[in-house]
Design an enzyme around this catalytic site. Structure first.
Site, PDB file in Angstrom:
ATOM      1  N   LYS A   1      54.215  53.451   9.626  1.00 23.65           N
ATOM      2  CA  LYS A   1      55.244  54.068   8.777  1.00 23.65           C
ATOM      3  C   LYS A   1      56.402  54.678   9.590  1.00 23.65           C
ATOM      4  CE  LYS A   1      51.835  54.593   5.152  1.00 23.65           C
ATOM      5  NZ  LYS A   1      52.052  53.736   4.004  1.00 23.65           N
TER       6      LYS A   1
ATOM      7  N   ASP B   1      43.420  58.875  11.966  1.00 22.37           N
ATOM      8  CA  ASP B   1      44.349  57.900  11.402  1.00 22.37           C
ATOM      9  C   ASP B   1      45.553  58.677  10.889  1.00 22.37           C
ATOM     10  OD1 ASP B   1      45.806  56.075  10.024  1.00 22.37           O
ATOM     11  OD2 ASP B   1      44.122  55.208   8.914  1.00 22.37           O
TER      12      ASP B   1
ATOM     13  N   TYR C   1      41.864  55.932   3.325  1.00 20.01           N
ATOM     14  CA  TYR C   1      42.230  54.516   3.440  1.00 20.01           C
ATOM     15  C   TYR C   1      42.682  54.250   4.865  1.00 20.01           C
ATOM     16  CZ  TYR C   1      44.894  50.168   2.683  1.00 20.01           C
ATOM     17  OH  TYR C   1      45.390  48.882   2.752  1.00 20.01           O
TER      18      TYR C   1
HETATM   19  C1  LIG Z   1      46.208  56.368   6.549  1.00 17.84           C
HETATM   20  C2  LIG Z   1      46.559  54.921   6.512  1.00 17.84           C
HETATM   21  N1  LIG Z   1      46.003  54.098   7.407  1.00 17.84           N
HETATM   22  C3  LIG Z   1      46.313  52.785   7.438  1.00 17.84           C
HETATM   23  C4  LIG Z   1      47.195  52.244   6.546  1.00 17.84           C
HETATM   24  C5  LIG Z   1      47.549  50.785   6.600  1.00 17.84           C
HETATM   25  O1  LIG Z   1      48.859  50.639   7.027  1.00 17.84           O
HETATM   26  P1  LIG Z   1      49.691  49.311   6.679  1.00 17.84           P
HETATM   27  O2  LIG Z   1      49.907  49.311   5.210  1.00 17.84           O
HETATM   28  O3  LIG Z   1      50.940  49.447   7.479  1.00 17.84           O
HETATM   29  O4  LIG Z   1      48.854  48.171   7.143  1.00 17.84           O
HETATM   30  C6  LIG Z   1      47.797  53.062   5.596  1.00 17.84           C
HETATM   31  C7  LIG Z   1      48.748  52.518   4.599  1.00 17.84           C
HETATM   32  O5  LIG Z   1      49.172  53.144   3.684  1.00 17.84           O
HETATM   33  C8  LIG Z   1      47.465  54.438   5.566  1.00 17.84           C
HETATM   34  O6  LIG Z   1      48.008  55.272   4.683  1.00 17.84           O
END
Ligand SMILES: Cc1ncc(COP(=O)(O)O)c(C=O)c1O
Length: 427
Positions: free
Chosen positions: A269, A241, A146
């Site tokens: 986070k 990511d 994700y």
């Molecule tokens: C690996 C990863 N990338 C991107 C995101 C998106 O982050 P946000 O929820 O702060 O937009 C998340 C959210 O859980 C994530 O786990």
């Protein structure tokens, strides 16, 4: 006697009249586990307290940011001090330099950075940059990973070996996911096939190097190294990511753990210590394409927000000062070992890295989303609701990982492992 959730239930009934689905982010509605969501009154250390006065040992940690637990004094102090000077300036300030310098020290592969307000924004900006730098269109992503909710990353694999992404959400035109190619994790051949089919049009491969959004699908280092090599050979970029793994599995995230240097990386986070922050960064020659130096537009009214910079910095400094990462790894290791011992006869396996773990209700370890058992989710409902009754708050979805904070004591974890073991044995 069961716990009383009456105030939470009443609030949810009220919420659905003014908030779509009663929530501001879908998993919070508890739809995947049945039942009605808990309304949280406050958090303290490793614990959450709901409006009915129930206490839970929290394994969700606001989905990862709260590596120091709830309401940690250093974070509260940072908010207090920063807020006395104003909530936002919309102008440059020293706090953003301090956090950038700290992040660069912990992640030496990041030559330049930029702060945004969420992980979604960080990934969106990194992808735009990768496309501009390579002057190419296509992005390879992996099923089960994700990367936030931007249109072209909400793509699932279509049918066929070499496949274009198909929209994974209503409201995303097929044209928007046309340039998103989706491969299974741990599948080198699928990635090779994409490069064979589009030798000059793959801008980047993006991966969660520690995939933690469809269970914890720990990858072989060899696979990540393969991605590093195939992108380099083909003039594409490798984007890690690290929104979950960053400052979690090691101070320098998965890049440090696997000793693999991506061209760009994205964060969220922990970098905000519980306030809304994201960041992306990497090679200076790429990052310098961003406006105002270069032609890639990216901006944010609240980017580099002074409160969020202060809480991010306070969190990272505290972890550094207290040897936080190694302590977390050892408490998590002991917890996972005990939980494994408690459930050795059950159909369960518990992958873990750093202070992440996942209770996978099937015997065989999995590396790919496609290999996760279909009846996992149904069995998890039982685990989730009985854990709540036992005062343990797991993520309200079978596919979300558990997060351990520095506030979780060894005693807390020991008794949670015993309770969870008993519940899992009875499922
Ligand atoms: C690996 C990863 N990338 C991107 C995101 C998106 O982050 P946000 O929820 O702060 O937009 C998340 C959210 O859980 C994530 O786990």
């Amino acid at each position: 006697m069961g716990r009383n959730f009456s105030k939470s239930r009443a609030l949810f009934q009220r919420a659905i009249k003014s908030l779509s689905g009663g929530v501001n982010s879908p998993v919070r509605a508890f739809k995947a586990v049945g039942g009605s969501p808990l309304y949280i009154e406050r958090g303290e250390g490793a614990y959450l307290f709901d409006v009915d006065g129930n206490r839970y040992l929290d394994f969700c940690g606001s989905w990862g940011p709260l590596i120091l637990g709830h309401a940690h004094p250093v974070v509260l102090e940072a908010i207090q001090k920063a807020s006395e000077r104003g909530a936002s300036f919309g102008a440059v300030h020293e706090g953003e330099i301090l956090l950038a310098e700290k992040v660069k020290k912990l992640c030496p592969h990041l030559e330049l950075l930029r702060f945004v307000s969420s992980g979604t924004e960080a990934v969106m900006s990194a992808i735009r940059l990768a496309r501009a730098f390579t002057k190419r269109n296509k992005i390879v992503k992996f099923s089960g990973c994700y990367h936030g909710h931007s249109d072209y990353l909400l793509a699932s694999a279509g049918s066929g070996l070499v496949t274009f992404g198909i929209p994974a959400s209503a409201g995303v035109p097929e044209d928007f996911t046309r340039h998103t190619l989706v491969a299974p994790l741990d599948d080198e051949q699928a990635v090779r096939d994409f490069f064979r089919k589009f030798p000059d049009d793959i801008a980047a491969i993006i991966i969660e190097p520690v995939p933690a959004n469809d269970g914890l699908l720990l990858q072989r280092r060899g696979f990540l190294q393969f991605l590093r090599e195939i992108t380099a050979v083909n003039g594409s970029l490798l984007v890690f990511d690290e929104v979950i793994s960053g400052f979690r599995v090691r101070p320098g995230g998965a890049a440090e753990y696997y000793d693999i240097k991506p061209d760009l990386a994205t964060y969220g986070k922990i970098i905000g210590g519980g306030l809304p922050v994201g960041a992306f960064g990497g090679r200076a020659d790429i990052m310098q394409l961003l406006a105002p130096l270069g032609p890639v537009y990216q901006a944010g009214t609240l980017s580099g927000n002074p409160l969020a910079m202060a809480t991010g910095l306070a969190t990272l400094e505290y972890l550094e000062r207290t040897d936080g990462w190694s302590n977390l790894e050892s408490t998590t290791g002991a917890f996972v070992k005990l939980l494994n011992d408690e459930t050795s006869d059950c159909a369960v396996n518990i992958p873990s890295l750093g202070s992440l773990f996942w209770i996978n209700l099937q015997k065989e370890p999995v590396r790919r989303a496609e290999d996760i058992s279909k009846d996992n989710a149904e069995r998890y409902k039982g685990l989730f609701s009985r854990a709540l009754e036992a005062g343990i708050y797991l993520a309200p979805s079978a596919y979300e990982v558990g997060f351990i904070s520095t506030a979780h004591s060894r005693e807390d974890l020991k008794s949670a492992a015993r309770s969870l073991g008993e519940i899992i044995r009875s499922l």
